[in-house]
Design an enzyme around this catalytic site. Structure first.
Site, mmCIF file in Angstrom:
data_model
loop_
_atom_site.group_PDB
_atom_site.id
_atom_site.type_symbol
_atom_site.label_atom_id
_atom_site.label_comp_id
_atom_site.label_asym_id
_atom_site.label_seq_id
_atom_site.Cartn_x
_atom_site.Cartn_y
_atom_site.Cartn_z
ATOM 1 N N ASN A 33 11.929 -54.670 -52.198
ATOM 2 C CA ASN A 33 12.971 -55.521 -51.637
ATOM 3 C C ASN A 33 12.972 -55.306 -50.125
ATOM 4 O O ASN A 33 13.019 -54.172 -49.655
ATOM 5 C CB ASN A 33 14.335 -55.177 -52.224
ATOM 6 C CG ASN A 33 14.389 -55.400 -53.720
ATOM 7 O OD1 ASN A 33 13.562 -56.110 -54.285
ATOM 8 N ND2 ASN A 33 15.343 -54.774 -54.369
ATOM 9 N N ASP B 107 15.438 -44.109 -60.527
ATOM 10 C CA ASP B 107 16.517 -44.922 -59.969
ATOM 11 C C ASP B 107 17.822 -44.562 -60.672
ATOM 12 O O ASP B 107 17.845 -44.413 -61.899
ATOM 13 C CB ASP B 107 16.198 -46.413 -60.144
ATOM 14 C CG ASP B 107 17.054 -47.300 -59.269
ATOM 15 O OD1 ASP B 107 18.292 -47.231 -59.377
ATOM 16 O OD2 ASP B 107 16.484 -48.064 -58.478
ATOM 17 N N HIS C 56 11.019 -48.489 -49.883
ATOM 18 C CA HIS C 56 10.818 -47.925 -51.213
ATOM 19 C C HIS C 56 10.186 -48.967 -52.133
ATOM 20 O O HIS C 56 10.396 -50.160 -51.972
ATOM 21 C CB HIS C 56 12.120 -47.375 -51.815
ATOM 22 C CG HIS C 56 13.261 -48.331 -51.855
ATOM 23 N ND1 HIS C 56 13.987 -48.701 -50.740
ATOM 24 C CD2 HIS C 56 13.829 -48.993 -52.896
ATOM 25 C CE1 HIS C 56 14.950 -49.530 -51.093
ATOM 26 N NE2 HIS C 56 14.867 -49.736 -52.403
ATOM 27 N N HIS D 282 15.498 -47.816 -46.279
ATOM 28 C CA HIS D 282 14.406 -46.844 -46.211
ATOM 29 C C HIS D 282 13.366 -47.437 -47.162
ATOM 30 O O HIS D 282 13.667 -47.619 -48.354
ATOM 31 C CB HIS D 282 14.868 -45.461 -46.672
ATOM 32 C CG HIS D 282 13.839 -44.389 -46.542
ATOM 33 N ND1 HIS D 282 14.054 -43.239 -45.784
ATOM 34 C CD2 HIS D 282 12.594 -44.269 -47.067
ATOM 35 C CE1 HIS D 282 12.991 -42.471 -45.861
ATOM 36 N NE2 HIS D 282 12.087 -43.063 -46.652
#
Length: 107
Positions: free
Chosen positions: A86, A30, A99, A97
């Protein structure tokens, strides 16, 4: 999807700090980590969010989740880690997208 950030990362159009890649899955660190170890797993196939998944996505979801423990161990999280997906604006999703966040502290 042409305007999707994670599709561009999966296609190699935008660089990432890659953790893992196969034909269906990409994992990368991230860029705004919330823990010392924080990486994302995405399907290469565009799916906007978990709420868009149906029975046709079961195999993909299984491949994503099954890969998490191995990658977590390889990133130094053998003692434990957290995961999060989320979903939707109210769920804090910023990139549409699908994840999985995997994060934790090395022990």
């Amino acid at each position: 999807m042409s305007d999707c950030l994670f599709c561009k990362i999966a296609a190699g159009e935008i660089p990432c700090d890659k953790v893992y890649e196969d034909d269906d899955v990409l994992a990368f660190h991230d860029i705004r980590p919330i823990a010392p170890v924080h990486f994302l797993l995405i399907p290469k196939q565009h799916v906007a969010s978990l709420s868009d998944c149906g029975p046709e996505h079961e195999a993909m979801l299984g491949r994503l989740l099954a890969r998490v423990p191995q990658l977590a161990r390889e990133q130094g999280l053998a003692a434990g880690f957290k995961t999060g997906i989320n979903t939707g604006r109210a769920g804090g999703q910023e990139v549409y997208h699908l994840h999985i966040h995997v994060f934790g502290h090395k022990v």
